[in-house]
Design a protein around this motif. Structure first.
Motif: not given
Ligand SMILES: *Cc1c(COP(=O)(O)O)cnc(C)c1O
Length: 492
Positions: A418-431
Motif C-alpha cells: 500500500f502507499h503510505p498515508p499522510t504522516v505528521y500532518f496535521p501539525l496539531v496532532v503529534h505523530g
C-alpha cells in the motif's frame, strides 16, 4: 508475507522477483541493432545527407524490444492509484475514470488554440460556461472563475478578492484569521496578499467555536479562512454561527473546499455562510495528480462578490458565447488565457457522467473513512473519537512504548503493497497518521488495508526491528529523507 494476520487471504505483494534493475539506454544495445529494418535506399545519398548522418547524435543502438522493455520496466517501478490503494490523507487520491482522459484527449479539445477567434471556439466556450453552472450547482455559490491553476492559487485569488472587496467598501483591512486546523497553504496565501495571519486554536473536540472566533474578530480583520471539513477530517459543525460572528463585524468567510469530496451535493456552501470557496478539480473532479500538475482550483463566490472575479469571463448571449473583459472592479488575470483547459474538460466529463451520483460518491467516501476509523481505533490511538468525514487521523501513541514511530509504520505499509498515508500532518496532532480511503475502494481492499495496519500494530509489539528496517520489499529500502531534501539528485 509471513506476518499478515490470519483473516487475510491475499495481499497484492510478496514477491520482488519481477522488479528488475534497469541500466541506462546508453549502457545497453550493440552496434548495428535498430528499432526497425527498412529496405536499403536505392536513391543516391546527397552530400548534405551524408553530412547529417555522419555527425548525428550519439544514440544507443537498440532493438524495438529493448526499448519497449526498458520503458515498461521503468513504469513498473512506479506506484499509483492504478496499482493499489493510495490512502494519502488531505490529497483525495481517488480513481480517475479513464473515460474522462479520453474526452480531454479528443482532438477538438486537445488541439484547440486559445488564440482562435470566439466564432471558432464556441464548443470550448460552451464547455467552460456549462462547467461554471455545474460547479455553482454543486457548491451553492453562483459566480465562478475557472482560471486558478491549483488549490493554493485559488486561495491567492480568494485573498485578492477579500482585499478588493474591503477596498471597495472604503476601508482596507489587514488581518485574516486562520485556525490551526486549516491547510498549511492558507496562511501562505493570506501573507502573499499582504494580510497578517492570526492563528486561531480550535476547540477541544477539534472544531471551531463561535466564542473563540468572536474574541479575535475585529474591524481590521478581513475575514477567516476555514478548511471544511478541516484537516482533522472533521466537519465544522459551528460554521454557521462562526460565519454570523464574522459577518456581523463586516468580515468575509473563505472556505477551503479542497476537501469537497466529503460534502458534494450535501452541503450548500452559501447556506452555511461561505462567501468565497475554491475547489481542487485535481482532487475531487477527476484529474490525476501527485506528479505536480497541471491542476485547477476554480474560485466560487456569492453574487455580491461577482464583480471582483478575475477576467476575462465567459458570457452567453442568445446562443452565442463570448469573452467579457469589462469588469472594472476585477482583481485582473490570474492565469495565461483561461486556465488549464484540459483539467476543466475532465471535470466537465466527470460531472456529466456522475450526475446525481456525485452525492453518493461523497457518502461512500465518508462511509469508507469511518469504517477504517472504527476498525482500527482499538490498535491505533484516535485523538478525536467522533464521526469523521472523508479521512481519519490516528497517532503513534500506543506504539511509542515499543520505540516505533509513525514513520516506521508508514514505511512498513509499503511492504504490504500500500502507499503510505499522510504522516505528521496535521501539525496539531503529534505523530499523526492521516488516512483517506476515498469512495473508489471496495470493501475487500479496505479489509486488506485494515488487516495490514493491524499486522503492523502487532509487529510493533512483537518485532519492532522489522519496522525500523522497513521497507524491505520495494526496489529501494529506507532512504535518508533529510539528505534527499537537502541534496536532491535530479539528473539520474
Ligand atoms: C491540497 C489542499 C490544498 C492545496 O491545493 P494545491 O492544488 O496543492 O495547491 C489546500 N487546501 C487543502 C485543504 C488541501 O487539501
Amino acid at each position: 508475507m509471513s506476518h499478515t494476520s490470519s483473516e487475510t487471504t491475499w495481499m497484492p505483494t510478496g514477491t520482488t522477483g519481477l522488479i528488475f534493475n534497469e541500466p541506462l539506454l546508453w549502457e545497453q544495445g550493440a552496434e548495428g541493432r535498430c528499432g526497425m529494418s527498412v529496405p536499403e535506399s536505392d536513391v543516391l545519398m546527397s552530400p548534405l545527407d551524408s553530412e547529417l548522418v555522419g555527425d548525428g547524435p550519439d544514440w544507443p543502438n537498440l532493438s524495438e524490444l529493448d526499448v519497449v522493455r526498458h520503458f515498461t520496466r521503468l513504469s513498473q517501478w512506479n506506484f499509483g492509484v492504478d496499482s493499489n490503494m493510495y490512502p494519502l490523507g488531505s490529497c483525495t487520491m481517488k480513481y480517475n475514470p479513464k473515460i474522462n482522459e479520453r474526452q480531454a484527449a479528443l482532438p477538438g479539445f486537445a488541439g484547440s488554440h486559445p488564440l482562435l477567434p470566439e466564432s471558432l471556439s464556441q464548443g470550448a466556450l460552451k464547455l467552460l460556461y456549462d462547467l461554471e453552472r455545474y460547479l455553482a450547482e454543486v457548491t451553492g455559490l453562483p459566480a465562478i472563475s475557472l482560471q486558478p491553476a491549483a488549490g493554493s492559487h485559488g486561495e491567492l485569488t480568494g485573498m485578492l478578492i477579500f482585499a478588493a472587496y474591503h477596498k471597495a467598501q472604503g476601508k482596507p483591512r489587514h488581518k485574516v484569521l486562520i485556525p490551526d486546523t486549516a491547510h498549511g497553504t492558507n496562511p501562505a496565501s493570506a501573507a502573499l496578499c499582504g494580510f497578517k495571519s492570526i492563528p486561531l486554536a480550535s476547540g477541544e473536540d477539534g472544531i471551531l467555536t463561535p466564542e473563540m472566533v468572536d474574541e479575535l474578530m475585529d474591524e481590521d480583520t478581513a475575514g477567516i479562512m476555514i478548511t471544511n471539513p478541516n484537516t482533522l477530517g472533521l466537519f465544522e459543525n459551528n460554521i454557521k454561527e462562526v460565519a454570523e460572528v464574522i459577518h456581523a463585524k463586516g468580515g468575509l468567510i473563505y472556505g477551503d473546499g479542497a476537501n469537497m469530496n466529503a460534502v458534494m451535493g450535501i452541503v450548500n456552501m452559501a447556506d452555511v455562510g461561505v462567501d468565497v470557496l475554491h475547489l481542487n478539480l485535481h482532487k475531487t473532479f477527476s484529474t490525476p495528480h501527485g506528479g505536480g500538475g497541471p491542476g485547477a482550483g476554480p474560485v466560487c463566490v456569492t453574487e455580491a462578490l461577482r464583480p471582483f472575479l478575475p477576467v476575462p469571463r465567459v458570457v452567453k448571449e442568445g446562443d452565442t458565447y463570448r469573452w467579457d473583459e469589462d469588469y472594472p472592479q476585477s482583481v485582473g488575470k490570474v492565469h495565461a488565457f483561461y486556465g488549464n483547459f484540459g483539467v476543466l474538460v475532465r471535470a466537465y466529463s466527470y460531472v456529466l457522467s456522475m450526475g446525481p451520483f456525485l452525492k453518493k460518491a461523497s457518502q461512500l467516501a465518508v462511509l469508507n473513512a469511518n469504517y477504517i476509523k472504527e476498525s482500527l481505533k482499538e490498535v491505533f490511538h484516535l485523538p478525536f473519537d467522533r464521526v469523521c468525514m472523508h479521512e481519519c487521523v490516528f497517532t503513534d501513541k500506543y506504539q511509542e512504548q515499543h520505540k516505533v514511530a509513525t514513520l516506521d509504520m508508514a514505511k512498513r505499509l509499503m511492504d504490504y503493497g500500500f502507499h503510505p498515508p499522510t504522516v505528521y500532518f496535521p501539525l496539531v496532532v503529534h505523530g499523526a497518521i492521516m488516512i483517506e480511503p476515498t469512495e473508489s475502494e471496495n470493501k475487500e481492499t479496505l479489509d486488506r488495508f485494515i488487516a495490514a495496519m493491524r499486522a503492523i500494530a502487532e509487529e510493533a509489539r512483537e518485532h519492532p526491528d522489522l519496522l525500523h528496517q522497513a521497507p524491505r520489499n520495494p526496489k529501494l529500502g529506507r532512504l535518508d529523507e533529510t539528505l534527499a531534501a537537502r541534496k536532491p539528485c535530479l539528473c539520474g
